[in-house]
Motif scaffolding. Structure first.
Motif, PDB file in Angstrom:
ATOM      1  N   ASN A   1      69.490   0.907  14.190  1.00  0.00           N
ATOM      2  CA  ASN A   1      70.024   0.654  12.848  1.00  0.00           C
ATOM      3  C   ASN A   1      71.365   1.329  12.587  1.00  0.00           C
ATOM      4  O   ASN A   1      71.834   1.347  11.446  1.00  0.00           O
ATOM      5  CB  ASN A   1      68.997   1.088  11.797  1.00  0.00           C
ATOM      6  CG  ASN A   1      67.751   0.243  11.877  1.00  0.00           C
ATOM      7  OD1 ASN A   1      67.798  -0.981  11.819  1.00  0.00           O
ATOM      8  ND2 ASN A   1      66.608   0.909  12.045  1.00  0.00           N
ATOM      9  N   ARG A   2      71.955   1.891  13.647  1.00  0.00           N
ATOM     10  CA  ARG A   2      73.278   2.523  13.545  1.00  0.00           C
ATOM     11  C   ARG A   2      73.328   3.570  12.437  1.00  0.00           C
ATOM     12  O   ARG A   2      74.284   3.646  11.677  1.00  0.00           O
ATOM     13  CB  ARG A   2      74.357   1.464  13.349  1.00  0.00           C
ATOM     14  CG  ARG A   2      74.429   0.496  14.489  1.00  0.00           C
ATOM     15  CD  ARG A   2      75.396  -0.623  14.238  1.00  0.00           C
ATOM     16  NE  ARG A   2      75.574  -1.381  15.458  1.00  0.00           N
ATOM     17  CZ  ARG A   2      76.748  -1.760  15.937  1.00  0.00           C
ATOM     18  NH1 ARG A   2      77.858  -1.471  15.291  1.00  0.00           N
ATOM     19  NH2 ARG A   2      76.824  -2.426  17.049  1.00  0.00           N
ATOM     20  N   GLN A   3      72.286   4.402  12.392  1.00  0.00           N
ATOM     21  CA  GLN A   3      72.190   5.444  11.376  1.00  0.00           C
ATOM     22  C   GLN A   3      72.758   6.760  11.897  1.00  0.00           C
ATOM     23  O   GLN A   3      72.882   6.953  13.107  1.00  0.00           O
ATOM     24  CB  GLN A   3      70.736   5.658  10.969  1.00  0.00           C
ATOM     25  CG  GLN A   3      70.113   4.456  10.301  1.00  0.00           C
ATOM     26  CD  GLN A   3      68.635   4.673  10.040  1.00  0.00           C
ATOM     27  OE1 GLN A   3      67.909   5.088  10.932  1.00  0.00           O
ATOM     28  NE2 GLN A   3      68.213   4.395   8.821  1.00  0.00           N
ATOM     29  N   SER A   4      73.048   7.639  10.982  1.00  0.00           N
ATOM     30  CA  SER A   4      73.529   8.977  11.333  1.00  0.00           C
ATOM     31  C   SER A   4      72.797  10.012  10.508  1.00  0.00           C
ATOM     32  O   SER A   4      72.147   9.692   9.510  1.00  0.00           O
ATOM     33  CB  SER A   4      75.030   9.086  11.071  1.00  0.00           C
ATOM     34  OG  SER A   4      75.743   8.306  12.014  1.00  0.00           O
ATOM     35  N   ASN A   5      72.938  11.269  10.933  1.00  0.00           N
ATOM     36  CA  ASN A   5      72.322  12.409  10.256  1.00  0.00           C
ATOM     37  C   ASN A   5      70.798  12.280  10.217  1.00  0.00           C
ATOM     38  O   ASN A   5      70.172  12.513   9.185  1.00  0.00           O
ATOM     39  CB  ASN A   5      72.899  12.584   8.844  1.00  0.00           C
ATOM     40  CG  ASN A   5      72.650  13.971   8.320  1.00  0.00           C
ATOM     41  OD1 ASN A   5      72.559  14.936   9.069  1.00  0.00           O
ATOM     42  ND2 ASN A   5      72.535  14.078   7.011  1.00  0.00           N
TER      43      ASN A   5
ATOM     44  N   TYR B   1      70.885  13.197  15.262  1.00  0.00           N
ATOM     45  CA  TYR B   1      71.543  12.043  15.874  1.00  0.00           C
ATOM     46  C   TYR B   1      72.650  11.539  14.960  1.00  0.00           C
ATOM     47  O   TYR B   1      72.472  11.419  13.749  1.00  0.00           O
ATOM     48  CB  TYR B   1      70.531  10.914  16.114  1.00  0.00           C
ATOM     49  CG  TYR B   1      71.178   9.628  16.582  1.00  0.00           C
ATOM     50  CD1 TYR B   1      71.544   9.469  17.907  1.00  0.00           C
ATOM     51  CD2 TYR B   1      71.432   8.590  15.691  1.00  0.00           C
ATOM     52  CE1 TYR B   1      72.153   8.291  18.344  1.00  0.00           C
ATOM     53  CE2 TYR B   1      72.028   7.413  16.116  1.00  0.00           C
ATOM     54  CZ  TYR B   1      72.400   7.275  17.441  1.00  0.00           C
ATOM     55  OH  TYR B   1      72.997   6.108  17.872  1.00  0.00           O
ATOM     56  N   GLU B   2      73.804  11.261  15.569  1.00  0.00           N
ATOM     57  CA  GLU B   2      74.930  10.632  14.870  1.00  0.00           C
ATOM     58  C   GLU B   2      75.317   9.386  15.656  1.00  0.00           C
ATOM     59  O   GLU B   2      75.566   9.459  16.861  1.00  0.00           O
ATOM     60  CB  GLU B   2      76.139  11.578  14.797  1.00  0.00           C
ATOM     61  CG  GLU B   2      75.882  12.891  14.108  1.00  0.00           C
ATOM     62  CD  GLU B   2      75.665  12.787  12.604  1.00  0.00           C
ATOM     63  OE1 GLU B   2      76.061  11.768  11.997  1.00  0.00           O
ATOM     64  OE2 GLU B   2      75.096  13.733  12.032  1.00  0.00           O
TER      65      GLU B   2
ATOM     66  N   GLY C   1      76.700   4.889  21.902  1.00  0.00           N
ATOM     67  CA  GLY C   1      75.278   5.219  21.968  1.00  0.00           C
ATOM     68  C   GLY C   1      74.872   6.284  20.980  1.00  0.00           C
ATOM     69  O   GLY C   1      73.793   6.259  20.417  1.00  0.00           O
ATOM     70  N   GLY C   2      75.749   7.246  20.764  1.00  0.00           N
ATOM     71  CA  GLY C   2      75.469   8.280  19.776  1.00  0.00           C
ATOM     72  C   GLY C   2      75.611   9.674  20.334  1.00  0.00           C
ATOM     73  O   GLY C   2      75.770   9.878  21.538  1.00  0.00           O
TER      74      GLY C   2
END
Length: 156
Positions: A57-61, A123-124, A129-130
C-alpha cells in the motif's frame, strides 16, 4: 478432645484449600505462559503482515518486524547521525534498505552477503522497496525501541 478434633479438621481443611489453591495458581501460570507465547507469536505474525501491507500500500511510518538475507553491504552513511547500511531480500522477493543508527546502537560487525538478519523497526516506502530504520532504542523514551538480530546477537 473436641477442641483437638476441631483443630485437626480445620488443619486438614486448610491444607486441602492451600493445595487446591496452589494447583489453581499453577494452572493459571501455565495458561498465562501459553497465552504469552501465543501473543508474542501472533504479534510477530501481525508485524510481518504489517510489513507486507505497508509495502503493498506504499505506506510509511509503520512499525514492522521481519527478516531477510543480506544481498549487499553498503558503506556507512556518515551525514548527520551515522548509519550502517545494507540491503535485505525478504521472503516476498522484494528488497529493503536497512539504515541502522550506529551512534545509538552497536554496529553489526562481520555482516556478510548471505547472512540472515531479523529486524524490528519503522518502514518507510520508497520506489526501491523501502527503508527500515529506528532499529535501536530511543534514548528519550518517546519512540518504540527497535532492534536487529544477527547470528544470535541483538543490536539495539
Amino acid at each position: 478432645m473436641k477442641k483437638i478434633l476441631l483443630i485437626g479438621l480445620l488443619g486438614i481443611a486448610l491444607f486441602g484449600y492451600l493445595d487446591k489453591n496452589a494447583q489453581t495458581t499453577q494452572i493459571v501460570q501455565n495458561v498465562f505462559a501459553a497465552d504469552t507465547v501465543a501473543s508474542a507469536s501472533a504479534s510477530t505474525s501481525a508485524s510481518h503482515s504489517a510489513l507486507q501491507s505497508a509495502i503493498d500500500n506504499r505506506q510509511s511510518n509503520v512499525q514492522v518486524a521481519g527478516s531477510g538475507n543480506v544481498i549487499k553491504v553498503l558503506s556507512d552513511d556518515l551525514k548527520g547521525s551515522r548509519h550502517q547500511r545494507f540491503i535485505l531480500k525478504i521472503a516476498s522477493g522484494g528488497t529493503l534498505l536497512v539504515a541502522h543508527n550506529i551512534d545509538l546502537a552497536p554496529r553489526i560487525n562481520g555482516l556478510n552477503v548471505g547472512d540472515t538478519v531479523e529486524f524490528y523497526g519503522v518502514y518507510e516506502f520508497n520506489n526501491k522497496g523501502g527503508v527500515i530504520h529506528w532499529t535501536h532504542h530511543d534514548p528519550r523514551g518517546q519512540h518504540i525501541g527497535g532492534w536487529l538480530k544477527h547470528n544470535g546477537s541483538t543490536y539495539q
